[in-house]
Design a protein around this motif. Sequence first.
Motif, PDB file in Angstrom:
ATOM      1  N   GLY A 160       0.802  -1.211   0.000  1.00 21.62           N
ATOM      2  CA  GLY A 160       0.000   0.000   0.000  1.00 21.62           C
ATOM      3  C   GLY A 160       0.834   1.259   0.000  1.00 21.62           C
ATOM      4  O   GLY A 160       2.064   1.209   0.070  1.00 21.62           O
ATOM      5  N   THR A 161       0.130   2.380  -0.074  1.00 17.01           N
ATOM      6  CA  THR A 161       0.783   3.680  -0.049  1.00 17.01           C
ATOM      7  C   THR A 161      -0.004   4.636   0.840  1.00 17.01           C
ATOM      8  O   THR A 161      -1.217   4.500   0.972  1.00 17.01           O
ATOM      9  CB  THR A 161       0.918   4.274  -1.465  1.00 17.01           C
ATOM     10  OG1 THR A 161       1.583   5.533  -1.374  1.00 17.01           O
ATOM     11  CG2 THR A 161      -0.429   4.478  -2.132  1.00 17.01           C
ATOM     12  N   MET A 162       0.724   5.570   1.450  1.00 12.42           N
ATOM     13  CA  MET A 162       0.101   6.671   2.201  1.00 12.42           C
ATOM     14  C   MET A 162       0.558   8.000   1.606  1.00 12.42           C
ATOM     15  O   MET A 162       0.401   9.037   2.219  1.00 12.42           O
ATOM     16  CB  MET A 162       0.476   6.605   3.683  1.00 12.42           C
ATOM     17  CG  MET A 162      -0.076   5.408   4.404  1.00 12.42           C
ATOM     18  SD  MET A 162       0.134   5.448   6.194  1.00 12.42           S
ATOM     19  CE  MET A 162       1.858   5.767   6.400  1.00 12.42           C
ATOM     20  N   LYS A 163       1.123   7.950   0.413  1.00 10.56           N
ATOM     21  CA  LYS A 163       1.719   9.136  -0.194  1.00 10.56           C
ATOM     22  C   LYS A 163       0.737   9.807  -1.156  1.00 10.56           C
ATOM     23  O   LYS A 163       1.067  10.097  -2.295  1.00 10.56           O
ATOM     24  CB  LYS A 163       3.000   8.740  -0.930  1.00 10.56           C
ATOM     25  CG  LYS A 163       3.961   9.866  -1.152  1.00 10.56           C
ATOM     26  CD  LYS A 163       5.255   9.348  -1.730  1.00 10.56           C
ATOM     27  CE  LYS A 163       6.251  10.467  -1.846  1.00 10.56           C
ATOM     28  NZ  LYS A 163       7.506  10.006  -2.383  1.00 10.56           N
ATOM     29  N   GLU A 164      -0.478  10.013  -0.687  1.00 14.26           N
ATOM     30  CA  GLU A 164      -1.518  10.681  -1.467  1.00 14.26           C
ATOM     31  C   GLU A 164      -2.312  11.566  -0.512  1.00 14.26           C
ATOM     32  O   GLU A 164      -2.289  11.342   0.697  1.00 14.26           O
ATOM     33  CB  GLU A 164      -2.450   9.658  -2.114  1.00 14.26           C
ATOM     34  CG  GLU A 164      -1.790   8.785  -3.162  1.00 14.26           C
ATOM     35  CD  GLU A 164      -2.729   7.739  -3.730  1.00 14.26           C
ATOM     36  OE1 GLU A 164      -3.955   7.838  -3.512  1.00 14.26           O
ATOM     37  OE2 GLU A 164      -2.236   6.811  -4.381  1.00 14.26           O
TER      38      GLU A 164
END
Length: 186
Positions: A160-164
């Motif tokens: 996953g990503t939290m860079k948004e």
Amino acid sequence: MYLLKELIQIVEVPPQAFSPQIHDYIFEKLKREMSTSLSARYGFIVAIQKVLSISEGIIRAGTGVAVFTVKFNAIIFHPFVGEVVDGTVDRVTKLGLYVSVGPCIVFIGKGLFPPDFTFQPDEYPQCYTHEDGSKLQSGSLVRLRIFNTTHLHGEIHCTGTMKEPYLGLLQDEGRLVETDEIETSF
């Protein structure tokens, strides 16, 4: 993420279980075998909701075992690519975070969350800290987007990503964090 799905399963019943309550036996055996199991096609089966139909049994020659085809509704956990979910940080390493989302683990590499967080290897427990004092550590509540899923060894693993925008730390040591408190730079 959570779906109600109609599934079909073959259930074998030994001769000693033949009785007027055979449907109850089939339902209990189905729950034992299928609940908390992973289907590569559908995802993680959380619970059997109800049995819709049970076929007439066919007795196998030589064994006496009866084979029934059972149609049932199951609650399924299936993470989708692109889905935004909330989870709890399980483990923190210098490579990133491992986050529990339902029955699956989501790995978020350190390059996939806001760059304002720096790894603190000397703190116990290990964590990532932000300049405003908030911490990404075990037990922190985070919001993330899933961008990859795999089924390995009876488990669902995701990346996953939290860079948004609007993703990231939601709760820090019991304190709710406003999503606009932590600025994200891209």
